[in-house]
Enzyme design. Structure first.
Site, PDB file in Angstrom:
ATOM      1  N   SER A  13       0.851  -1.205   0.000  1.00 22.84           N
ATOM      2  CA  SER A  13       0.000   0.000   0.000  1.00 22.84           C
ATOM      3  C   SER A  13       0.877   1.242   0.000  1.00 22.84           C
ATOM      4  CB  SER A  13      -0.931   0.021   1.224  1.00 22.84           C
ATOM      5  OG  SER A  13      -0.186   0.245   2.406  1.00 22.84           O
ATOM      6  N   ILE A  15       3.230   4.363  -0.345  1.00 24.78           N
ATOM      7  CA  ILE A  15       4.498   4.638  -1.027  1.00 24.78           C
ATOM      8  C   ILE A  15       5.188   3.340  -1.457  1.00 24.78           C
ATOM      9  CG2 ILE A  15       6.812   5.642  -0.697  1.00 24.78           C
ATOM     10  CD1 ILE A  15       5.398   7.615   1.320  1.00 24.78           C
ATOM     11  N   SER A 139      10.746  10.521   7.686  1.00 28.24           N
ATOM     12  CA  SER A 139       9.654  11.491   7.660  1.00 28.24           C
ATOM     13  C   SER A 139      10.180  12.828   8.135  1.00 28.24           C
ATOM     14  CB  SER A 139       8.540  11.041   8.593  1.00 28.24           C
ATOM     15  OG  SER A 139       7.690  12.130   8.886  1.00 28.24           O
ATOM     16  N   TYR A 165       6.792   7.986  16.835  1.00 33.61           N
ATOM     17  CA  TYR A 165       7.061   7.729  15.417  1.00 33.61           C
ATOM     18  C   TYR A 165       8.174   8.662  14.911  1.00 33.61           C
ATOM     19  CZ  TYR A 165       5.980   7.419  10.352  1.00 33.61           C
ATOM     20  OH  TYR A 165       6.032   7.251   8.987  1.00 33.61           O
ATOM     21  N   LYS A 169      11.890   7.831  13.508  1.00 32.99           N
ATOM     22  CA  LYS A 169      12.345   8.322  12.211  1.00 32.99           C
ATOM     23  C   LYS A 169      13.693   9.036  12.335  1.00 32.99           C
ATOM     24  CE  LYS A 169       9.246   6.423   9.980  1.00 32.99           C
ATOM     25  NZ  LYS A 169       9.508   5.550   8.849  1.00 32.99           N
ATOM     26  N   THR A 198      -1.564   8.415   2.599  1.00 30.99           N
ATOM     27  CA  THR A 198      -1.397   6.962   2.746  1.00 30.99           C
ATOM     28  C   THR A 198      -2.299   6.460   3.867  1.00 30.99           C
ATOM     29  OG1 THR A 198       0.335   7.131   4.439  1.00 30.99           O
ATOM     30  CG2 THR A 198       1.069   7.160   2.140  1.00 30.99           C
TER      31      THR A 198
END
Length: 283
Positions: A13, A15, A139, A165, A169, A198
């Site tokens: 799914s 990217i 990100s 998150y 990253k 996304t």
């Protein structure tokens, strides 16, 4: 890209799917590493149909299960003779703190430790393959985070999934820099795809998603720099270990930012990762 092989995590799914499709259309062999078998098989069929490329393989793996990540990578090395490009794309953003079967916080296990283990385990295979590359999809959220090694499992303080998150990253950026120094014959890069529409963003950040919907990039736009880093000759003319956005090498820190970590902190982080990873390595 015929004869070159690409491993893409989270390839069913967003990217990852757009990247797999683009590389398949260029003739590359694609190894889709996905968690959901039905969804992965469905997307594989779609890629084969649209690209006319049958060299698309599905591997089922939940990246939050640390032992299984090791087992998968070790068995991949035995089964396949080459791997030219590893694309760490899969991402996991939790809304509350959850631990995996091994007692590790799931976001860290999927976004950081799994990436570390895949790179570490697959380095020997990459090193004996021509023009090897490792690309990690990070990100822009990491720009507000400084590397923190003291609370990797988010045991202390209130759990904020988007900040965890973003910290993961940042960890990916530091890993990329450190692996690039240790393995100069592999080209390492890490990138920001822009803000992309996304499933991860829609599920984990619904307010951001609905307010920004008109301005978010398509998965294909988000995948553009990933594909460029994976296939172009121009990309590897840039030094290894850097952060990219829109096909440009950019700083991994905002101007005047407090987010720089020292060499000592970076090395400490890598040795903590090494020890953690070793604890789950199959013997």
């Amino acid at each position: 890209m015929a004869g070159r092989s690409f491993m893409i995590t989270g390839a069913n799914s967003g990217i990852g799917k757009a990247t797999a499709m683009a590389i398949a259309k260029k003739g590359g062999t694609v190894h889709m590493v996905c968690r959901n078998k039905d969804k992965a098989e469905e997307v594989r069929a779609e890629i084969v149909k649209d690209s006319g490329n049958k060299e698309i393989y599905v591997h089922i793996l939940d990246l939050s299960e640390t032992k299984k990540v090791w087992e998968f990578a070790e068995s991949f090395k035995k089964k396949y003779k080459t791997l030219n490009v590893l694309i760490n794309n899969a991402g996991c953003m939790m809304t509350k703190r959850e631990v995996n079967g091994e007692g590790l916080e799931k976001s860290f296990a999927s976004n950081s430790l799994a990436v570390y283990i895949l790179i570490k385990s697959l380095i020997p295979l990459l090193e004996k393959s021509p023009d090897p590359r490792v690309i990690t999809v990070s990100s822009g959220g990491m720009l507000v985070q400084k590397l923190r090694t003291g609370n990797l499992q988010s045991q202390r303080g209130r759990y904020d999934g988007t900040m965890v998150y973003a910290q993961n990253k940042r960890q990916q950026v530091v890993m990329t820099e450190q692996f690039a120094k240790a393995h100069p014959n592999i080209h390492f890069s890490v990138m920001h795809p822009g803000w992309v529409d996304t499933p991860t963003i829609a599920n984990a950040m619904p307010d951001f998603h609905s307010s920004m919907k008109e301005r978010l990039r398509t998965p294909e736009q988000g995948a553009d720099t990933v594909v460029w880093l994976a296939v172009s000759e121009a990309a590897v003319k840039n030094p290894s270990g850097h952060f990219f956005q829109d096909r440009q090498m950019v700083s991994a820190h905002l101007p005047l930012a407090w987010t720089h970590s020292s060499q000592l902190e970076d090395q400490k982080f890598m040795s903590v990762m090494e020890d953690l990873a070793k604890g789950f390595q199959p013997h």
